[in-house]
Design an enzyme around this catalytic site. Structure first.
Site, PDB file in Angstrom:
ATOM      1  CG  ASP A   8     -59.254 -18.276 -20.888  1.00  9.33           C
ATOM      2  OD1 ASP A   8     -58.605 -18.897 -19.894  1.00  9.33           O
ATOM      3  OD2 ASP A   8     -58.516 -18.216 -22.054  1.00  9.33           O
ATOM      4  CB  CYS A  65     -55.620 -17.859 -20.150  1.00  8.74           C
ATOM      5  SG  CYS A  65     -53.865 -17.867 -20.937  1.00  8.74           S
ATOM      6  CB  THR A  67     -50.516 -21.210 -21.796  1.00  5.16           C
ATOM      7  OG1 THR A  67     -50.844 -19.913 -22.648  1.00  5.16           O
ATOM      8  CG2 THR A  67     -50.910 -22.420 -22.773  1.00  5.16           C
ATOM      9  CG  HIS A  98     -33.983  -7.767 -11.475  1.00  5.43           C
ATOM     10  ND1 HIS A  98     -32.820  -8.589 -11.745  1.00  5.43           N
ATOM     11  CD2 HIS A  98     -33.736  -7.314 -10.309  1.00  5.43           C
ATOM     12  CE1 HIS A  98     -32.072  -8.619 -10.946  1.00  5.43           C
ATOM     13  NE2 HIS A  98     -32.331  -8.105  -9.758  1.00  5.43           N
ATOM     14  CG  HIS A 133     -32.968  -3.679 -11.553  1.00  7.78           C
ATOM     15  ND1 HIS A 133     -32.285  -4.544 -12.216  1.00  7.78           N
ATOM     16  CD2 HIS A 133     -32.384  -3.710  -9.990  1.00  7.78           C
ATOM     17  CE1 HIS A 133     -31.419  -5.067 -11.543  1.00  7.78           C
ATOM     18  NE2 HIS A 133     -31.548  -4.909 -10.297  1.00  7.78           N
TER      19      HIS A 133
HETATM   20  C1  RB5 Z   1     -58.190 -21.372 -24.504  1.00 12.49           C
HETATM   21  O1  RB5 Z   1     -58.448 -22.806 -24.830  1.00 12.49           O
HETATM   22  C2  RB5 Z   1     -56.666 -21.315 -24.322  1.00 12.49           C
HETATM   23  O2  RB5 Z   1     -56.199 -21.013 -25.750  1.00 12.49           O
HETATM   24  C3  RB5 Z   1     -56.392 -20.006 -23.534  1.00 12.49           C
HETATM   25  O3  RB5 Z   1     -56.770 -20.161 -22.225  1.00 12.49           O
HETATM   26  C4  RB5 Z   1     -54.594 -19.548 -23.520  1.00 12.49           C
HETATM   27  O4  RB5 Z   1     -54.313 -20.923 -23.191  1.00 12.49           O
HETATM   28  C5  RB5 Z   1     -54.438 -18.809 -24.600  1.00 12.49           C
HETATM   29  O5  RB5 Z   1     -53.114 -18.471 -24.542  1.00 12.49           O
END
Ligand code: RB5
Length: 148
Positions: A8, A65, A67, A98, A133
């Site tokens: 994203d 993304c 996180t 695994h 596994h």
């Molecule tokens: C976008 O701002 C952010 O929420 C997205 O990139 C991600 O971290 C969501 O899990």
């Protein structure tokens, strides 16, 4: 090895670095977007890459993304897909060895470029160990069959 990429807006810079790494190391890849900084919804890209990996001959997927969490959750909603959010090299290896994960998910706001490329390298160069596994991964598939 053919790799499907997606991100994203929160993962676009790291995805570009990963593309350079893949090119330098002669991996074949296709980028399924997003392609600019405009705000988008991570589920759309997690789903797209997961479907490409499951249905269209891609050996692995890499998602990014902010996180790594949201986009991995989306990918994991696609039946048959195992996506792991990882930020250490040991886990990047183990999610292959695994858990036979097909998709690596990274957080651009979590890991720096140097570590991220180590994670990608570990993920792409580690094989599933099978054996006991496989029995466990088969149980994951069974949970999915009966509960999704
Ligand atoms: C976008 O701002 C952010 O929420 C997205 O990139 C991600 O971290 C969501 O899990």
């Amino acid at each position: 090895m053919k790799i499907a990429l997606g991100c994203d807006h929160g993962g676009i810079n790291l995805k570009e670095e990963i593309k350079k790494f893949l090119e330098e190391n002669n991996y074949d890849y296709e980028d399924f977007g997003t392609y600019n900084n405009e705000s988008v919804d991570y589920p759309d890209y997690g789903k797209k890459v997961a479907l490409e990996v499951r249905d269209n001959d891609f050996d692995r997927g890499i998602l990014v993304c902010g996180t790594g969490i949201g986009i991995s959750l989306a990918a994991n909603k696609v039946k048959g897909i195992r996506a792991a959010v990882v930020s250490d090299v040991f886990s990047a290896k183990m999610c292959r060895a695994h858990n036979n994960c097909q998709i690596l998910s990274l957080g651009e706001r979590v890991v720096g470029k140097g570590l991220a490329l180590e994670l990608v390298n570990a993920f792409l160069t580690t094989d599933f160990e099978g054996d006991r596994h496989k029995r466990r991964v088969d149980k994951l598939i069974e949970i999915e069959e009966n509960n999704l």
